[in-house]
Design a protein around this motif. Structure first.
Motif, PDB file in Angstrom:
ATOM      1  N   VAL A  64       7.018  -2.094  -0.070  1.00 11.54           N
ATOM      2  CA  VAL A  64       6.406  -0.802   0.196  1.00 11.54           C
ATOM      3  C   VAL A  64       7.361   0.029   1.050  1.00 11.54           C
ATOM      4  CG1 VAL A  64       5.159  -1.574   2.252  1.00 11.54           C
ATOM      5  CG2 VAL A  64       4.283   0.338   0.960  1.00 11.54           C
ATOM      6  N   LEU A  66       7.103   3.227   3.585  1.00  6.39           N
ATOM      7  CA  LEU A  66       6.155   4.051   4.326  1.00  6.39           C
ATOM      8  C   LEU A  66       6.824   5.361   4.715  1.00  6.39           C
ATOM      9  CD1 LEU A  66       4.831   1.245   6.702  1.00  6.39           C
ATOM     10  CD2 LEU A  66       3.872   1.956   4.502  1.00  6.39           C
ATOM     11  N   ASN A  79       0.268   4.711   9.820  1.00  4.98           N
ATOM     12  CA  ASN A  79       1.090   5.083   8.674  1.00  4.98           C
ATOM     13  C   ASN A  79       0.657   6.466   8.197  1.00  4.98           C
ATOM     14  OD1 ASN A  79       0.951   4.099   5.211  1.00  4.98           O
ATOM     15  ND2 ASN A  79       2.655   5.064   6.229  1.00  4.98           N
ATOM     16  N   GLU A  81       1.183   8.970   5.223  1.00  2.00           N
ATOM     17  CA  GLU A  81       1.687   9.030   3.852  1.00  2.00           C
ATOM     18  C   GLU A  81       1.446  10.415   3.287  1.00  2.00           C
ATOM     19  OE1 GLU A  81       3.291   6.735   1.673  1.00  2.00           O
ATOM     20  OE2 GLU A  81       3.600   5.799   3.625  1.00  2.00           O
ATOM     21  N   ARG A  93      -3.658   1.880  -2.930  1.00  2.00           N
ATOM     22  CA  ARG A  93      -2.339   2.063  -2.323  1.00  2.00           C
ATOM     23  C   ARG A  93      -2.464   2.037  -0.798  1.00  2.00           C
ATOM     24  NH1 ARG A  93       1.786   7.035  -3.622  1.00  2.00           N
ATOM     25  NH2 ARG A  93       3.408   6.410  -2.181  1.00  2.00           N
ATOM     26  N   TYR A  96      -3.077  -1.493   0.285  1.00  2.00           N
ATOM     27  CA  TYR A  96      -1.853  -2.287   0.205  1.00  2.00           C
ATOM     28  C   TYR A  96      -0.920  -1.967   1.370  1.00  2.00           C
ATOM     29  CZ  TYR A  96       2.212  -4.702  -1.479  1.00  2.00           C
ATOM     30  OH  TYR A  96       3.286  -5.548  -1.557  1.00  2.00           O
ATOM     31  N   ASN A  97      -0.744  -0.673   1.666  1.00  2.00           N
ATOM     32  CA  ASN A  97       0.114  -0.287   2.789  1.00  2.00           C
ATOM     33  C   ASN A  97      -0.398  -0.912   4.087  1.00  2.00           C
ATOM     34  OD1 ASN A  97       1.529   1.264   0.967  1.00  2.00           O
ATOM     35  ND2 ASN A  97       1.203   3.191   2.012  1.00  2.00           N
ATOM     36  N   SER A 100       0.268  -4.632   4.227  1.00  2.00           N
ATOM     37  CA  SER A 100       1.700  -4.884   4.434  1.00  2.00           C
ATOM     38  C   SER A 100       2.082  -4.688   5.895  1.00  2.00           C
ATOM     39  CB  SER A 100       2.543  -3.957   3.552  1.00  2.00           C
ATOM     40  OG  SER A 100       2.313  -4.225   2.188  1.00  2.00           O
ATOM     41  N   VAL A 120      -4.298   4.452   8.560  1.00  2.00           N
ATOM     42  CA  VAL A 120      -3.521   5.066   7.490  1.00  2.00           C
ATOM     43  C   VAL A 120      -4.058   6.480   7.293  1.00  2.00           C
ATOM     44  CG1 VAL A 120      -2.757   4.973   5.093  1.00  2.00           C
ATOM     45  CG2 VAL A 120      -3.105   2.840   6.358  1.00  2.00           C
ATOM     46  N   TYR A 122      -3.591   9.511   4.910  1.00  2.00           N
ATOM     47  CA  TYR A 122      -3.076   9.766   3.560  1.00  2.00           C
ATOM     48  C   TYR A 122      -3.302  11.242   3.238  1.00  2.00           C
ATOM     49  CZ  TYR A 122      -2.062   8.525  -1.325  1.00  2.00           C
ATOM     50  OH  TYR A 122      -1.505   8.404  -2.571  1.00  2.00           O
TER      51      TYR A 122
END
Length: 191
Positions: A64, A66, A79, A81, A93, A96-97, A100, A120, A122
Motif C-alpha cells: 500500500v 499512503l 492516514n 488519502e 480500501r 486495508y490501509n 496495513s 483514516v 478519505y
C-alpha cells in the motif's frame, strides 16, 4: 511569457485535491494539521510527524502507498488519502490501509491495548456512499443495541461533490491563493 511565469500559471491551476499538489502539501506538518483540525473538528489537534507518500511493503500480498501518514500528538496514526477517480471499492480500501498501518506499527507480543489508534481520512471528489452528504463518520456499532464500540479505528469520508460552504470542502477545493512571486518560486524550486 518566460518559463517560470508559465510554471507559476500551471501550478496556480492545481487544487489541493490534485495529486501533484497534495504530494507537496502533505510534506508540511502545518498543512496536514490544518486539514485534520478542520475535518476532525478539533482545533487543538497536533501533528507531530508526517510521512508523505509512505509505502508499506507486504512480501506476502498487496502493498500500500499512503498519501500522507501523520503521527498525532496523542499517539494516534492518521492516514490522509486523496482520491479523484471512483475506480475501486473505497470502503474496503480504507479498511486495508488501516490494517496495513496497524500491522506495521505493532510489535510481536504487544498487548492489543497498546496498539495505536488509527484514523483514516478519505477525501474524494465523489460521494462514496451516494447519500448526499459531504462528510460521513463510520463507526463500529453493535446492531442489537445501536451502541458504538471504540475499537481504535476511526474512518471519515469527505467528498467535494456538494456544498462549497462547508469548511472542509473549501479547504480541499480552493486554489492556492499565493499572490507573491517569491513564494511561487519557492514552490517551483522544490518540485
Amino acid at each position: 511569457m518566460d518559463r517560470i511565469e508559465e510554471l507559476i500559471k500551471r501550478v496556480r491551476q492545481l487544487r489541493p485535491i490534485d495529486d501533484a499538489m497534495f504530494k507537496k502539501l502533505a510534506e508540511s506538518k502545518a498543512v496536514c494539521q490544518e486539514i485534520l483540525r478542520v475535518i476532525l473538528n478539533d482545533k487543538k489537534l497536533i501533528v507531530e510527524e508526517v510521512i508523505s507518500e509512505d509505502s508499506i511493503a507486504n512480501i506476502f500480498g498487496r502493498a500500500v502507498r499512503l498519501d500522507a501518514l501523520c503521527t498525532l500528538g496523542n499517539g494516534a496514526l492518521c492516514n490522509i488519502e486523496i482520491q479523484k477517480e471512483n475506480v475501486n471499492d473505497d470502503v474496503r480500501r480504507v479498511r486495508y490501509n488501516a490494517s496495513s498501518i496497524v500491522s506495521r506499527f505493532s510489535e510481536k507480543g504487544q498487548k492489543f491495548s497498546e496498539i495505536p489508534d488509527v484514523i483514516v481520512v478519505y477525501i474524494s471528489e465523489y460521494d462514496v456512499f451516494r447519500l448526499g452528504r459531504t462528510i460521513y463518520h463510520i463507526d463500529s456499532v453493535i446492531r442489537e443495541t445501536n451502541t458504538t464500540v471504540d475499537d481504535g479505528l476511526s474512518r471519515v469520508f469527505v467528498n467535494t461533490q456538494y456544498a462549497d460552504t462547508d469548511n472542509y470542502v473549501k479547504l480541499i477545493k480552493r486554489p492556492a491563493d499565493i499572490t507573491d512571486n517569491a513564494s511561487w518560486h519557492y514552490i517551483l524550486s522544490v518540485y
